[in-house]
Design a protein around this motif. Sequence first.
Motif, short mmCIF file in Angstrom:
data_model
loop_
_atom_site.label_atom_id
_atom_site.label_comp_id
_atom_site.label_asym_id
_atom_site.label_seq_id
_atom_site.Cartn_x
_atom_site.Cartn_y
_atom_site.Cartn_z
N MET A 50 0.83 -1.21 0.00
CA MET A 50 0.00 0.00 0.00
C MET A 50 0.88 1.26 0.00
O MET A 50 0.60 2.24 -0.70
CB MET A 50 -0.92 -0.01 1.21
N THR A 51 1.95 1.23 0.80
CA THR A 51 2.86 2.39 0.86
C THR A 51 3.45 2.69 -0.51
O THR A 51 3.55 3.86 -0.92
CB THR A 51 4.00 2.12 1.86
N MET A 52 3.82 1.62 -1.21
CA MET A 52 4.42 1.79 -2.54
C MET A 52 3.43 2.44 -3.50
O MET A 52 3.79 3.31 -4.31
CB MET A 52 4.85 0.42 -3.09
N MET A 53 2.15 2.04 -3.44
CA MET A 53 1.15 2.58 -4.33
C MET A 53 0.85 4.04 -4.00
O MET A 53 0.58 4.85 -4.90
CB MET A 53 -0.13 1.74 -4.27
N ILE A 54 0.89 4.38 -2.72
CA ILE A 54 0.68 5.77 -2.32
C ILE A 54 1.80 6.65 -2.87
O ILE A 54 1.56 7.73 -3.42
CB ILE A 54 0.60 5.89 -0.77
N ILE A 55 3.03 6.16 -2.71
CA ILE A 55 4.19 6.90 -3.25
C ILE A 55 4.06 7.05 -4.76
O ILE A 55 4.28 8.14 -5.32
CB ILE A 55 5.51 6.18 -2.89
N THR A 56 3.69 5.97 -5.44
CA THR A 56 3.53 6.00 -6.89
C THR A 56 2.48 7.02 -7.30
O THR A 56 2.67 7.80 -8.24
CB THR A 56 3.14 4.61 -7.42
N GLY A 57 1.33 6.99 -6.62
CA GLY A 57 0.26 7.93 -6.94
C GLY A 57 0.69 9.38 -6.77
O GLY A 57 0.39 10.23 -7.62
N ILE A 58 1.41 9.66 -5.68
CA ILE A 58 1.89 11.02 -5.43
C ILE A 58 2.88 11.46 -6.51
O ILE A 58 2.81 12.58 -7.04
CB ILE A 58 2.55 11.11 -4.03
N VAL A 59 3.79 10.55 -6.88
CA VAL A 59 4.81 10.87 -7.90
C VAL A 59 4.16 11.11 -9.25
O VAL A 59 4.50 12.07 -9.97
CB VAL A 59 5.86 9.75 -7.98
N ILE A 60 3.21 10.25 -9.65
CA ILE A 60 2.54 10.42 -10.94
C ILE A 60 1.76 11.73 -10.97
O ILE A 60 1.79 12.47 -11.98
CB ILE A 60 1.60 9.22 -11.23
N ALA A 61 1.05 12.04 -9.88
CA ALA A 61 0.31 13.30 -9.81
C ALA A 61 1.25 14.50 -9.94
O ALA A 61 0.95 15.49 -10.62
CB ALA A 61 -0.47 13.37 -8.51
N TRP A 62 2.42 14.39 -9.30
CA TRP A 62 3.41 15.46 -9.39
C TRP A 62 3.92 15.62 -10.81
O TRP A 62 4.07 16.74 -11.31
CB TRP A 62 4.56 15.14 -8.43
N VAL A 63 4.18 14.49 -11.49
CA VAL A 63 4.66 14.54 -12.88
C VAL A 63 3.64 15.23 -13.77
O VAL A 63 3.98 16.11 -14.57
CB VAL A 63 4.95 13.11 -13.39
N VAL A 64 2.38 14.83 -13.67
CA VAL A 64 1.33 15.43 -14.50
C VAL A 64 1.23 16.93 -14.22
O VAL A 64 1.18 17.75 -15.15
CB VAL A 64 -0.03 14.75 -14.23
N TYR A 65 1.25 17.30 -12.95
CA TYR A 65 1.13 18.72 -12.58
C TYR A 65 2.30 19.52 -13.15
O TYR A 65 2.11 20.61 -13.73
CB TYR A 65 1.10 18.85 -11.06
N MET A 66 3.52 19.01 -12.99
CA MET A 66 4.70 19.74 -13.44
C MET A 66 4.75 19.89 -14.96
O MET A 66 5.12 20.95 -15.48
CB MET A 66 5.97 19.03 -12.94
N ILE A 67 4.35 18.84 -15.68
CA ILE A 67 4.39 18.92 -17.13
C ILE A 67 3.30 19.84 -17.65
O ILE A 67 3.53 20.62 -18.59
CB ILE A 67 4.28 17.51 -17.75
N VAL A 68 2.12 19.79 -17.05
CA VAL A 68 1.04 20.70 -17.45
C VAL A 68 1.46 22.14 -17.19
O VAL A 68 1.11 23.05 -17.96
CB VAL A 68 -0.26 20.36 -16.68
N LYS A 69 2.22 22.37 -16.12
CA LYS A 69 2.69 23.72 -15.79
C LYS A 69 3.93 24.12 -16.59
O LYS A 69 4.55 25.15 -16.33
CB LYS A 69 3.02 23.80 -14.29
N LYS A 70 4.29 23.30 -17.58
CA LYS A 70 5.36 23.61 -18.52
C LYS A 70 6.77 23.57 -17.92
O LYS A 70 7.68 24.25 -18.39
CB LYS A 70 5.15 24.99 -19.17
N TYR A 71 6.96 22.75 -16.89
CA TYR A 71 8.33 22.51 -16.41
C TYR A 71 9.04 21.60 -17.42
O TYR A 71 8.39 20.86 -18.16
CB TYR A 71 8.31 21.85 -15.03
#
Length: 453
Positions: free
Chosen positions: A1-22
Amino acid sequence: MTMMIITGIVIAWVVYMIVKKYYPQAVLLTAGMILLLAACQLSNTVLLEGKQSSGSVFLDIFHTGSVLLSSRVAGLGLTIMSIAGFARYMEYIGASKALFAVVASPIKHIKSPYLLLVLSFFMSQFLVLFIPSHAGLGLLLMVMLYPVLIRAGVSKLSALGVIGCAQYMDVGPGSGNAILAANLCKLDPAVYFVNHQLPIFVVTTLLLGITHYFVQQWWDKKEGFTGHDASLDYGKEEDSRPPLLYAILPVIPMLLILGFSPLFKSKIKMDVVTAMFVSTFISMAFEYVRTKDFRAVLQSLKYLYEGMGNSFATVVSLIVAGEVFAAGLMKIGAVDALTAGAQELGLGVHALIILFCIVIACCAFLMGSGNAAFFSFAALTPKIAAALHIEVITLLLPMQIMTSFGRVVSPITAAIVAIAGVAGVSPVQVVKRTAIPMAVAALVNVAFVFINS
């Protein structure tokens, strides 16, 4: 479960950063390293085995990127860089303009504005086989085709709707996405193009031509278009265009790649890189005959390497960063969890393929880039396909095709922004004109999923 939580947070961060043009390469690389670190620290996962390992678990996080970079630059990376370098050389000597002049000359005699639109769309789909850049082809069409369409009575937005769809599908041995897909499917790029892409491309292109005829006409009536949008001078391109004979130069790589491929059972083998270098030196010979300036011709080779270097900085680096991210997702167990969860939902293989296609198209829309979306997720497909007990190409082909559709309807795509800027309209107005054709293209792609699997 911990691994999936970390994965979800990282994927959400990736999407946010790319949408924000980083910078996407840095975002994907950082996210991949975080996932690799989590995998080896929380579950003692071995990142690299045997001689590939540095001997240190921590250093292997960085060494994973080194291993992927060295393997990609030597193979796929060099292929993509050679294509980009050749395209840059064609741009420098004006051969792309010559090819366009030959292809476009007949359409100037057509009187019906909407028939002219359809034929212009078909012409752009022929050109995309030799000018594998959405933004590059779009801007070329804006310089040379857009004025012709306007003068013939086509509305500004109808013309932009067709030009925006100029590379609605990344197709042919010159496309970076197609090269990567062929590589992952372990197919020759020419075989991937002719046997797998071409049937879908031909059918979809014919249907989209008809779609543009009715959709652009409907939009014009809806928006009250009654006459010319602008008066433009469109004879200037003739001044800078080389001889029409140069039109053959962008076609040479395609002829070499297909002619010396398994399709024709040739005893001679010619890979994409060799074809690009042979074609470049043939082009240099043409330049010498035309200019008689040996020093300038030798100097012009720098444009090939300039294009290759730019491609490394933009495309190859993105592929490697995407693969580090994919490696992190696989090592942390996210891919296994994804496929197991999808199977537990009771969805059939067809439904799962369509689901993955929708996800990657949405990513392309949000990122405004087909390359960024496809390169980020393509490396995952062999493992997902194995879990679904299907061939890699069954999953990868529709995903690769659908990625382009998402890009064409995104108002932040470089090509859409560029052509909208030239015409002085909002990118949102352009994607309104591309949305319905791309919806039709998506339905055709879904139909082929059921036919081919």
